[in-house]
Design a protein around this motif. Structure first.
Motif, PDB file in Angstrom:
ATOM      1  N   THR A 397      -0.348  15.740  51.085  1.00 26.64           N
ATOM      2  CA  THR A 397      -1.598  15.829  51.836  1.00 26.64           C
ATOM      3  C   THR A 397      -2.571  14.744  51.385  1.00 26.64           C
ATOM      4  OG1 THR A 397      -2.681  17.340  50.284  1.00 26.64           O
ATOM      5  CG2 THR A 397      -1.356  18.335  52.050  1.00 26.64           C
ATOM      6  N   MET A 398      -3.594  14.514  52.180  1.00 31.95           N
ATOM      7  CA  MET A 398      -4.661  13.575  51.814  1.00 31.95           C
ATOM      8  C   MET A 398      -5.895  13.930  52.619  1.00 31.95           C
ATOM      9  SD  MET A 398      -5.333  11.097  49.788  1.00 31.95           S
ATOM     10  CE  MET A 398      -6.426   9.699  49.487  1.00 31.95           C
ATOM     11  N   GLN A 399      -7.061  13.647  52.053  1.00 34.48           N
ATOM     12  CA  GLN A 399      -8.310  13.870  52.771  1.00 34.48           C
ATOM     13  C   GLN A 399      -8.470  12.820  53.862  1.00 34.48           C
ATOM     14  OE1 GLN A 399     -10.433  16.303  52.419  1.00 34.48           O
ATOM     15  NE2 GLN A 399      -9.864  17.226  50.463  1.00 34.48           N
ATOM     16  N   PRO A 400      -8.729  13.213  55.104  1.00 39.42           N
ATOM     17  CA  PRO A 400      -8.952  12.222  56.161  1.00 39.42           C
ATOM     18  C   PRO A 400     -10.184  11.380  55.852  1.00 39.42           C
ATOM     19  CG  PRO A 400      -9.527  14.427  56.919  1.00 39.42           C
ATOM     20  CD  PRO A 400      -8.852  14.597  55.597  1.00 39.42           C
ATOM     21  N   TRP A 401     -10.050  10.077  56.006  1.00 40.63           N
ATOM     22  CA  TRP A 401     -11.124   9.158  55.662  1.00 40.63           C
ATOM     23  C   TRP A 401     -12.386   9.469  56.470  1.00 40.63           C
ATOM     24  CZ3 TRP A 401     -13.186   6.202  52.303  1.00 40.63           C
ATOM     25  CH2 TRP A 401     -14.094   5.197  52.657  1.00 40.63           C
ATOM     26  N   GLY A 402     -13.485   9.675  55.767  1.00 41.04           N
ATOM     27  CA  GLY A 402     -14.755   9.968  56.407  1.00 41.04           C
ATOM     28  C   GLY A 402     -14.953  11.414  56.783  1.00 41.04           C
ATOM     29  N   ARG A 403     -13.942  12.255  56.503  1.00 39.50           N
ATOM     30  CA  ARG A 403     -14.046  13.686  56.810  1.00 39.50           C
ATOM     31  C   ARG A 403     -13.582  14.511  55.612  1.00 39.50           C
ATOM     32  NH1 ARG A 403     -16.450  16.136  60.999  1.00 39.50           N
ATOM     33  NH2 ARG A 403     -14.701  17.563  61.313  1.00 39.50           N
ATOM     34  N   GLU A 404     -13.825  14.022  54.425  1.00 37.68           N
ATOM     35  CA  GLU A 404     -13.345  14.688  53.218  1.00 37.68           C
ATOM     36  C   GLU A 404     -14.033  16.040  53.028  1.00 37.68           C
ATOM     37  OE1 GLU A 404     -13.316  10.188  52.531  1.00 37.68           O
ATOM     38  OE2 GLU A 404     -14.737  11.688  53.304  1.00 37.68           O
ATOM     39  N   LYS A 405     -13.257  17.003  52.551  1.00 38.73           N
ATOM     40  CA  LYS A 405     -13.776  18.356  52.354  1.00 38.73           C
ATOM     41  C   LYS A 405     -13.352  18.851  50.975  1.00 38.73           C
ATOM     42  CE  LYS A 405     -13.481  21.255  55.830  1.00 38.73           C
ATOM     43  NZ  LYS A 405     -12.975  22.288  56.788  1.00 38.73           N
ATOM     44  N   SER A 406     -14.280  18.879  50.028  1.00 40.02           N
ATOM     45  CA  SER A 406     -13.980  19.348  48.673  1.00 40.02           C
ATOM     46  C   SER A 406     -13.612  20.824  48.694  1.00 40.02           C
ATOM     47  CB  SER A 406     -15.183  19.125  47.754  1.00 40.02           C
ATOM     48  OG  SER A 406     -15.415  17.756  47.542  1.00 40.02           O
TER      49      SER A 406
END
Length: 637
Positions: A397-406
């Motif tokens: 998995t990876m955080q979508p660029w510009g839509r990161e959700k901690s």
């Protein structure tokens, strides 16, 4: 499931083996720095860069020595060493000739080494030092396939280069060109949190796929525009996460340095001198860094300032997150002013401790707390909590660029699929899956169901397809009252306290949830010094122990605030020694070996519950542990 609108572009399919990318880079940009090697003692401190052409030439030299020694395509060769420069050279030499790498953690016991070498049928093993030679030598009688034992500190690579000096380079190229994408590249043994370790066969295609996808979609985040990315590799290459970091650097043309020693002092020195642009770590390292920041501030008399700055960093990051997810306007004026003030006085200094150039990072191996993720983002270093398994060849998995959700591990990578079963178990399908467990068809069938890998992890997908990990299926605790408790969240919150180093939640078939806790030695010493209690030694020690008991009890109470009363920790013990890899209580990726910890401390766990039960009034036990209202705090000596 994933959000196609946020996915990176599709990467070209692999046509050869992992070593090909090195040779292609060396042909295209021979002067590109790819490796940084620490200068030898006695020389000026610093790092010497090795170009792509130099890297390739060293690999070819070792590969010729391997061929001269009879290592053939398909042979398995183990590497029993820490993360160091020679590990990378040797592994790429093996892939160049079509051999398979079998990573072994350097602190593995004699029995573990024997099992892996025998189960994999290794024809050779590269060890680091004399201790490694002695370990392998003690089990050689049971390893009929083993023909070679090379020792790094005795000049093994130089010896191999000399041995193959007369062979033409064309012999290396001919073998490299017949390596197929679906050939096995690595037999990586699982961490073995329970039972005997299993060898996961991973193909060149499976190992390259996640790396190429991440580089295509997120390669621009590794360094500022126009700069070459730089990564300090200190995670063990004996684990798939460390192997993935190595492959990302080589395939992406990033400058990679190695740090074999993971003490706080060694890492701090390497970070400051090498100055990476991107950080790959595990939660325990990031937690340790945070606590070191706090301890340093307290020693300077600025502990309160640091805590205010940390709170502001988390608030600022949370406001940024709400804005990028379309849920709020972002930080208000007062918060922006406070953040700007702490940027000048605190945050810049914290980034300098990481080398001054790190802008983003990835954490893997186990869940990272949202609180810690927000802290790092707030000081200017966004930390993505990654997810993957040995069986998925690393990153999934990876955080979508510009839509990161901690608080989540992001969305599944393109080409892969994730779904959550009715019981909460995460299931995975796609081209990055392993080829199977070596020599164990039954174990392979047990985890592969109609093409879906049963990960053993619990989690959930939110309405935007972000995946959150809540724990391991086998780790769920069932108390004698029938209450199910996932321990990960409690342990995570406990570790956020500066004094707490490790925590293991227990309670299977017990009347309530309990915890085994170890303390941070460095922070404990600082805490004792800062306490400065008056009086003679016996009285001072008694008051100090009472104060420590109260402090740990506050950490437990803070952790309990996140769960219901029936899930909260009611008894705990502080252990005198931390869990470590050498003692068999941590995996090479620093995950807890829960079953082994429970076995090792069985008497202490029994005593913990027995001591509390003696303090209860004599009455029939209720279904829910209503008589366990006050947390018991027992210390072991």
């Amino acid at each position: 499931m994933r959000d196609p609108a946020l996915a990176p572009r599709t990467v070209p399919p692999l046509t050869g083996g992992l070593a090909d990318s090195l040779f292609e880079t060396a042909a295209r940009t021979p002067d590109l720095p790819m490796l940084a090697r620490r200068r030898a003692p006695g020389q000026a401190a610093g790092w010497d860069e090795v170009t792509a052409a130099g890297f390739r030439d060293e690999v070819v030299g070792v590969a010729k020595g391997l061929i001269a020694g009879g290592v053939a395509p398909g042979d398995r060769v183990a590497i029993l060493a820490r993360t160091r420069y020679e590990w990378t050279i040797f592994s790429y030499a093996l892939w160049t000739v079509g051999a398979e790498v079998v990573p072994v953690h350097p602190t593995s016991s004699r029995d573990q080494v024997e099992w892996i070498l025998r189960d994999a049928g290794c024809v050779g093993v590269l060890v680091e030092d004399e201790q490694g030679v002695m370990t392998v030598g003690s089990v050689c009688a049971s390893l009929p396939a083993l023909r070679h034992v090379w020792q790094l500190d005795a000049g093994a690579l130089d010896t191999l280069v000399q041995r193959g000096a007369l062979l033409p380079s064309a012999s290396v190229d001919s073998l490299r060109r017949i390596v197929l994408p679906d050939s096995t590249a690595v037999v990586a043994y699982t961490s073995g949190t329970s039972g005997r370790a299993l060898g996961c066969a991973l193909s060149h295609r499976a190992l390259a796929g996640p790396c190429d996808t991440l580089l295509a979609g997120w390669g621009h985040t590794v360094a500022p525009p126009g700069e070459q990315g730089a990564v300090l590799a200190f995670l063990p290459f004996s684990h798939v996460y460390g192997l993935m970091v190595q492959s990302l650097c080589v395939r992406g043309g990033l400058l990679m340095a190695h740090e074999p020693t993971t003490t706080a002092e060694a890492l701090s020195s390497a970070l400051r001198s090498f100055r990476p642009t991107y950080l790959y770590a595990v939660p325990s390292v990031l937690e340790k860094m945070y606590k070191n920041f706090l301890r340093t501030a307290q020693r300077a008399g600025r502990g309160a300032l640091f805590e205010r700055a940390a709170d502001t960093a988390r608030d600022f990051a949370a406001a940024l997150e709400r804005r990028r997810l379309g849920r709020g306007p972002g930080p208000g004026l007062d918060l922006r002013l406070q953040h700007a003030l702490y940027e000048r006085t605190v945050y810049r200094r914290l980034r300098d401790a990481l080398g001054g150039r790190v802008g983003r990072a990835t954490s893997g191996g186990s869940p990272l707390s949202r609180e810690l993720s927000l802290f790092y983002e707030g000081i200017g270093v966004y930390v993505h909590d990654g997810y993957g398994l040995t069986e998925t060849s690393g990153g999934l998995t990876m955080q979508p660029w510009g839509r990161e959700k901690s608080g989540t591990v992001g969305q599944v990578l393109p080409g892969m699929e994730v779904r959550v079963a009715d019981d909460g178990e995460i299931l995975v399908r796609g081209p990055f899956l392993f080829q199977g467990y070596v020599g164990d068809v039954a174990a392979t069938r047990a985890v592969l169901r109609d093409g879906w890998l049963a990960t053993g992890d619990l989690g959930h997908l939110d309405d935007e397809n972000y995946l959150a990990i809540t724990g391991r299926k086998k780790d769920v605790i069932i108390t004698s009252g029938g209450k199910s408790v996932a321990p990960a969240a409690l342990e995570e919150r406990l570790r956020m306290h500066p004094l707490v180093h490790q925590a293991v939640v227990v309670g299977d078939n017990r009347p309530c949830v309990g915890a085994l806790i170890t303390l941070e030695p460095e922070f404990l010493a600082h805490w004792r010094a800062a306490l400065a209690l008056p009086g003679d030694a016996p009285a001072r020690e008694a008051r100090e122990e009472n104060a420590l008991r109260e402090e740990v009890a506050r950490a437990v109470a803070a952790a309990n605030s996140a769960v219901s009363p029936s899930e909260s920790i009611r008894v705990f013990r502080v252990l005198p020694d931390p869990f470590d890899v050498a003692g068999g209580l941590l995996t090479p990726s620093l995950k807890l070996r829960r079953d082994e910890i429970v076995r090792t401390y069985a008497l202490e766990i029994d005593a913990m519950y027995e001591a509390r039960s003696h303090r209860r009034p004599a009455q029939p036990p209720p279904r829910e542990p209503a008589g366990w209202e006050d947390t018991d705090n027992v210390f072991l000596r």
